[in-house]
Design a protein around this motif. Structure first.
Motif, PDB file in Angstrom:
ATOM      1  N   LEU A  42      33.939  39.143  45.511  1.00 44.59           N
ATOM      2  CA  LEU A  42      33.933  40.513  46.031  1.00 44.59           C
ATOM      3  C   LEU A  42      33.811  40.566  47.551  1.00 44.59           C
ATOM      4  CD1 LEU A  42      31.641  42.240  43.404  1.00 44.59           C
ATOM      5  CD2 LEU A  42      34.059  42.706  43.780  1.00 44.59           C
ATOM      6  N   LEU A  43      33.160  39.578  48.150  1.00 41.16           N
ATOM      7  CA  LEU A  43      32.909  39.605  49.587  1.00 41.16           C
ATOM      8  C   LEU A  43      34.039  39.030  50.431  1.00 41.16           C
ATOM      9  CD1 LEU A  43      29.138  38.655  49.721  1.00 41.16           C
ATOM     10  CD2 LEU A  43      30.175  40.894  50.089  1.00 41.16           C
ATOM     11  N   LYS A  44      35.122  38.591  49.822  1.00 45.78           N
ATOM     12  CA  LYS A  44      36.247  38.068  50.599  1.00 45.78           C
ATOM     13  C   LYS A  44      36.816  39.156  51.501  1.00 45.78           C
ATOM     14  CE  LYS A  44      37.712  34.406  47.550  1.00 45.78           C
ATOM     15  NZ  LYS A  44      38.772  33.866  46.718  1.00 45.78           N
ATOM     16  N   PRO A  45      37.232  38.789  52.715  1.00 41.92           N
ATOM     17  CA  PRO A  45      37.744  39.791  53.670  1.00 41.92           C
ATOM     18  C   PRO A  45      38.982  40.538  53.170  1.00 41.92           C
ATOM     19  CG  PRO A  45      37.312  37.713  54.775  1.00 41.92           C
ATOM     20  CD  PRO A  45      37.138  37.466  53.309  1.00 41.92           C
ATOM     21  N   ALA A  46      39.740  39.955  52.262  1.00 40.41           N
ATOM     22  CA  ALA A  46      40.971  40.603  51.795  1.00 40.41           C
ATOM     23  C   ALA A  46      40.681  41.710  50.778  1.00 40.41           C
ATOM     24  CB  ALA A  46      41.882  39.562  51.159  1.00 40.41           C
ATOM     25  N   ARG A  47      39.449  41.847  50.317  1.00 39.33           N
ATOM     26  CA  ARG A  47      39.114  42.855  49.306  1.00 39.33           C
ATOM     27  C   ARG A  47      38.990  44.241  49.944  1.00 39.33           C
ATOM     28  NH1 ARG A  47      40.894  39.624  46.228  1.00 39.33           N
ATOM     29  NH2 ARG A  47      39.690  37.869  45.522  1.00 39.33           N
ATOM     30  N   ALA A  48      39.119  45.240  49.118  1.00 38.39           N
ATOM     31  CA  ALA A  48      38.961  46.627  49.574  1.00 38.39           C
ATOM     32  C   ALA A  48      37.522  46.853  50.043  1.00 38.39           C
ATOM     33  CB  ALA A  48      39.289  47.578  48.425  1.00 38.39           C
ATOM     34  N   PRO A  49      37.321  47.756  50.977  1.00 43.95           N
ATOM     35  CA  PRO A  49      35.963  48.007  51.483  1.00 43.95           C
ATOM     36  C   PRO A  49      34.965  48.400  50.391  1.00 43.95           C
ATOM     37  CG  PRO A  49      37.570  49.040  52.916  1.00 43.95           C
ATOM     38  CD  PRO A  49      38.324  48.512  51.730  1.00 43.95           C
TER      39      PRO A  49
END
Length: 86
Positions: A42-49
């Motif tokens: 969930l914390l990957k930069p590519a995920r939605a805010p």
């Protein structure tokens, strides 16, 4: 199986809750490993805010046991400098 019957959904929810409880009680290390993997995903930069915010909420803050981080491991009270001397 009749999915239009409310009794089916109640039984399904109870069985699911029981399975989760049993998993947490019988395999806590695997549950922690799965939780860690989910939070990192969930914390990957590519995920939605919104997903990143959910990951930050689910991330464990302090999971150390008593005495693991300086205070609480001695018989007497702790001071701000570290464990109390006896």
């Amino acid at each position: 199986m009749n999915f239009h019957d409310p009794q089916t959904w109640v039984v399904l929810a109870l069985v699911l809750a029981s399975a989760v409880y049993a998993l947490v009680q019988l395999a806590p290390n695997q549950v922690k490993r799965g939780e860690r993997a989910m939070v990192l995903w969930l914390l990957k930069p590519a995920r939605a805010p919104r997903l990143q915010a959910l990951g930050r909420k689910l991330a464990p803050r302090h999971r150390a046991g008593v005495g693991a981080a300086g205070c609480g491991g001695c018989a007497s009270s702790c001071e701000s400098d570290g464990p109390a001397q006896t």
